[in-house]
Design a protein around this motif. Structure first.
Motif: not given
Length: 125
Positions: A90-92, A117-121
């Motif tokens: 949520v913060a991101c 994309e980095g967070m999803l990976a």
């Protein structure tokens, strides 16, 4: 054969919907860097999806304790770790939306796309 209704399938469905929606926002922003304000609004809208995911995780941890899907992770993963990760998500989302709207004339779309994309990976659940 459709999955049986229950807390595990609800969690999996909410997770898949969130991941798909977030990937879509990254694709939109990569294809059209001028769509920053639209993507920012969509990112804010995904906050509700994260809260549903968080609730589904806690429900699954309580109602499906004996399920193999739940037992594959350490104790407390779905009742403690995933809700904490959801708070970070949520913060991101809000931070990325803010970056896209308050650019001061700078191009920030690439930063946000790379962050998404980095967070999803590295999504931990």
């Amino acid at each position: 054969m459709p999955p049986r209704p229950g807390p595990v399938s609800t969690f999996q469905r909410e997770r898949a919907a969130f991941v798909f929606d977030l990937e879509t926002q990254a694709r939109i922003l990569r294809a059209n860097p001028q769509a920053g304000e639209i993507v920012a609004e969509n990112l804010r809208g995904l906050v509700g999806s994260v809260y549903r995911l968080k609730d589904a995780s806690v429900t699954m941890a309580a109602d499906a304790r004996g399920n193999v899907y739940v037992q594959a992770k350490p104790y407390g993963f779905y009742s403690y770790n995933v809700p904490r990760m959801c708070n970070d998500l949520v913060a991101c989302l809000l931070h990325w939306a803010d970056i896209l709207v308050n650019t001061d004339g700078r191009r920030t779309d690439g930063i946000v796309v790379d962050s998404i994309e980095g967070m999803l990976a590295s999504l931990g659940f």
